[in-house]
Design an enzyme around this catalytic site. Structure first.
Site, PDB file in Angstrom:
ATOM      1  N   GLU A 158       0.871  -1.174   0.000  1.00 41.82           N
ATOM      2  CA  GLU A 158       0.000   0.000   0.000  1.00 41.82           C
ATOM      3  C   GLU A 158       0.907   1.222   0.000  1.00 41.82           C
ATOM      4  O   GLU A 158       1.912   1.266   0.727  1.00 41.82           O
ATOM      5  CB  GLU A 158      -0.908   0.014   1.222  1.00 41.82           C
ATOM      6  CG  GLU A 158      -1.757   1.275   1.335  1.00 41.82           C
ATOM      7  CD  GLU A 158      -2.677   1.276   2.556  1.00 41.82           C
ATOM      8  OE1 GLU A 158      -3.163   0.180   2.924  1.00 41.82           O
ATOM      9  OE2 GLU A 158      -2.895   2.346   3.142  1.00 41.82           O
ATOM     10  N   GLU A 163      -1.531  11.365   4.154  1.00 40.39           N
ATOM     11  CA  GLU A 163      -2.541  11.261   5.199  1.00 40.39           C
ATOM     12  C   GLU A 163      -2.393  12.478   6.100  1.00 40.39           C
ATOM     13  O   GLU A 163      -1.303  13.030   6.267  1.00 40.39           O
ATOM     14  CB  GLU A 163      -2.378   9.979   6.003  1.00 40.39           C
ATOM     15  CG  GLU A 163      -2.760   8.732   5.237  1.00 40.39           C
ATOM     16  CD  GLU A 163      -2.729   7.504   6.113  1.00 40.39           C
ATOM     17  OE1 GLU A 163      -3.809   7.011   6.485  1.00 40.39           O
ATOM     18  OE2 GLU A 163      -1.618   7.038   6.433  1.00 40.39           O
TER      19      GLU A 163
END
Length: 280
Positions: A158, A163
């Site tokens: 991933e 974020e």
């Protein structure tokens, strides 16, 4: 996030991120880590210039149970949560007790992906976006493997391009997830902080320059982190980051990574995306 059991461990991740010896932070990233855009070709983009979402490029995920991190939102395909407006993709979270397929949750929001519409192996993936702000607000720009060639998460990897915690609006985090299937997965990365202002003040550009054996994160064109070491139980290096990945954009509410909203958090909260561009 779906397929993202790492969110359960995210509150413990920062110590790992900061201590990872093979992550080079913004102080050490060299200009040679990043290829010039003039040497690359734009192969996929969405400028969000119209008044409706291009479904040939995006699918909206409808998910009543958040993303596996005890998040509080329900993902819908309602215009209130996902729309194209004013030259931007708007992903908006509401406190509205929304109902999806008989499941009601306190908050609603949106999540989109390019799976089966846009997938890439290597390249520069670039997103210009403006963040919301508030305790418990969690927008993300990230990538998942389309084929899971090396096994279940996180063996097939991933890539978290960006974020963000709404309560720390001057900081973003970039992370790789890899290794063995959960719960033996690994993750490495680093935060980046603005010298002044916040990511909610204006649009900023977030990108990864993904090459064979090397991934560099950029903020507003500046290289801020490079990773060159990872692993997968399913294959030899540079596995798992040698397969095609697709892009995800979402806005979560609550969960272990950010904590829950409190009395200071206002709604609605909007995550604005000006464009997405992919170069190879």
């Amino acid at each position: 996030m779906i397929s993202s059991m790492h969110r359960i461990l995210s509150t413990m991740a920062i110590a790992t991120l900061l201590s990872a010896s093979h992550v080079r932070s913004q102080e050490a990233v060299a200009d040679t880590d990043v290829r010039e855009l003039k040497s690359m070709t734009l192969v996929w983009s969405d400028e969000f210039d119209g008044d409706s979402l291009d479904y040939s490029k995006w699918g909206i995920e409808v998910n009543a149970f958040g993303g596996g991190n005890e998040e509080l939102q329900i993902y819908t395909d309602r215009r209130e949560n996902v729309r194209v407006e004013g030259g931007s993709l708007v992903i908006e979270a509401h406190r509205d007790n929304a109902n999806v397929n008989g499941t009601q949750r306190e908050y609603s929001s949106g999540r989109l992906r390019t799976k089966n519409r846009g997938e890439w192996k290597y390249g520069r993936i670039e997103v210009r976006a403006k963040m919301p702000v508030g305790q418990g607000i969690w927008p993300a720009i990230w990538m998942l493997p389309t084929d899971d060639a090396y096994g279940s998460w996180a063996s097939s990897g991933e890539i978290d391009i960006m974020e963000y915690r709404g309560q720390t609006p001057n900081e973003v985090i970039g992370t790789l997830h890899y290794g063995a299937p959960w719960p033996k997965n690994k993750y490495t990365g680093a935060p980046y902080q603005l010298a002044e202002g916040t990511f909610a003040d204006d649009f900023h550009t977030f990108a990864v320059d993904w090459q064979e054996g090397k991934i560099t994160w950029l903020v507003d064109g500046k290289a801020v982190q490079t990773q060159t070491q990872w692993e997968s139980d399913g294959g030899e290096f540079p596995a798992p980051f040698d397969q095609r990945f697709h892009l995800l954009l979402n806005l979560s509410v609550g969960g272990h990574f950010v904590g829950n909203p409190d009395a200071s958090t206002t709604f609605p909260q909007a995550f604005l995306i000006d464009y997405v561009r992919v170069y190879q």
